[in-house]
Design an enzyme around this catalytic site. Structure first.
Site, mmCIF file in Angstrom:
data_model
loop_
_atom_site.group_PDB
_atom_site.id
_atom_site.type_symbol
_atom_site.label_atom_id
_atom_site.label_comp_id
_atom_site.label_asym_id
_atom_site.label_seq_id
_atom_site.Cartn_x
_atom_site.Cartn_y
_atom_site.Cartn_z
ATOM 1 N N GLU A 49 -6.963 16.859 13.698
ATOM 2 C CA GLU A 49 -7.422 18.182 13.965
ATOM 3 C C GLU A 49 -6.772 19.022 12.977
ATOM 4 O O GLU A 49 -7.381 19.858 12.182
ATOM 5 C CB GLU A 49 -7.035 18.686 15.520
ATOM 6 C CG GLU A 49 -7.949 20.215 15.494
ATOM 7 C CD GLU A 49 -9.342 19.682 15.502
ATOM 8 O OE1 GLU A 49 -10.081 20.840 15.519
ATOM 9 O OE2 GLU A 49 -9.979 18.755 15.697
ATOM 10 N N HIS A 53 -9.764 15.865 9.481
ATOM 11 C CA HIS A 53 -10.219 14.579 9.072
ATOM 12 C C HIS A 53 -9.869 13.538 10.070
ATOM 13 O O HIS A 53 -8.941 13.139 10.691
ATOM 14 C CB HIS A 53 -9.485 14.014 7.795
ATOM 15 C CG HIS A 53 -9.875 12.852 7.200
ATOM 16 N ND1 HIS A 53 -10.965 12.824 6.597
ATOM 17 C CD2 HIS A 53 -9.579 11.601 7.226
ATOM 18 C CE1 HIS A 53 -11.250 11.834 6.046
ATOM 19 N NE2 HIS A 53 -10.291 10.714 6.524
ATOM 20 N N HIS A 54 -10.890 13.237 11.025
ATOM 21 C CA HIS A 54 -11.122 12.738 12.336
ATOM 22 C C HIS A 54 -11.326 11.171 12.450
ATOM 23 O O HIS A 54 -12.756 11.032 11.958
ATOM 24 C CB HIS A 54 -11.908 13.441 13.071
ATOM 25 C CG HIS A 54 -11.635 14.916 13.340
ATOM 26 N ND1 HIS A 54 -12.388 15.765 12.516
ATOM 27 C CD2 HIS A 54 -10.831 15.622 13.931
ATOM 28 C CE1 HIS A 54 -11.756 17.120 12.725
ATOM 29 N NE2 HIS A 54 -11.038 16.813 13.795
ATOM 30 N N HIS A 71 -17.065 9.857 5.708
ATOM 31 C CA HIS A 71 -18.399 9.681 5.993
ATOM 32 C C HIS A 71 -19.186 10.499 4.506
ATOM 33 O O HIS A 71 -20.271 9.875 4.251
ATOM 34 C CB HIS A 71 -19.045 10.050 7.377
ATOM 35 C CG HIS A 71 -18.271 9.301 8.572
ATOM 36 N ND1 HIS A 71 -18.908 7.976 8.734
ATOM 37 C CD2 HIS A 71 -17.312 9.687 9.151
ATOM 38 C CE1 HIS A 71 -18.195 7.552 9.846
ATOM 39 N NE2 HIS A 71 -17.220 8.405 10.020
ATOM 40 N N GLU A 72 -18.891 11.763 4.589
ATOM 41 C CA GLU A 72 -19.633 12.516 3.672
ATOM 42 C C GLU A 72 -19.427 11.977 2.173
ATOM 43 O O GLU A 72 -20.388 12.223 1.406
ATOM 44 C CB GLU A 72 -19.011 13.848 3.719
ATOM 45 C CG GLU A 72 -17.588 14.174 3.115
ATOM 46 C CD GLU A 72 -16.359 13.667 4.074
ATOM 47 O OE1 GLU A 72 -15.467 13.679 3.443
ATOM 48 O OE2 GLU A 72 -16.650 13.559 5.207
ATOM 49 N N ASP A 80 -8.379 9.528 3.344
ATOM 50 C CA ASP A 80 -8.230 8.340 4.353
ATOM 51 C C ASP A 80 -6.633 7.781 4.036
ATOM 52 O O ASP A 80 -6.054 7.548 5.051
ATOM 53 C CB ASP A 80 -9.277 7.300 4.256
ATOM 54 C CG ASP A 80 -10.829 8.001 4.352
ATOM 55 O OD1 ASP A 80 -10.984 8.516 5.474
ATOM 56 O OD2 ASP A 80 -11.469 7.848 3.560
#
Length: 92
Positions: A49, A53-54, A71-72, A80
């Site tokens: 949070e 970056h989840h 993902h984007e 990451d």
């Protein structure tokens, strides 16, 4: 948006004990009991949070699996790797 890392960059930067699986980096943390894993997963959620970056977090009886991807961007980025390093620093 962060740029995708090359295969070589991922290999060079991937923290120890993390593995690559297609477009994700993954680590399973093992715990002696379920609640320790749940507490660890909560700590990872708080880091996620703060970093916005989840990861995907899978809680099992004796372990917690963390999966990271951007993902984007459609794969693995510096975000990451940074998140994996933050998780490692809090786990140790």
């Amino acid at each position: 948006m962060a740029d995708l890392l090359s295969d070589e960059e991922i290999d060079d930067q991937l923290p120890e004990a993390w593995e690559r699986e297609d477009d994700e980096i993954i680590r399973v943390y093992e715990f002696d009991d379920y609640l320790r894993g749940v507490n660890f997963a909560q700590m990872v959620g708080e880091i996620a949070e703060a970093q916005f970056h989840h990861p995907e977090i899978i809680i099992r009886y004796a372990g917690v699996e963390i999966r990271l991807t951007s993902h984007e961007a459609g794969g693995i980025t510096d975000d990451d790797i940074e998140m994996a390093e933050l998780i490692e620093s809090e786990h140790n």
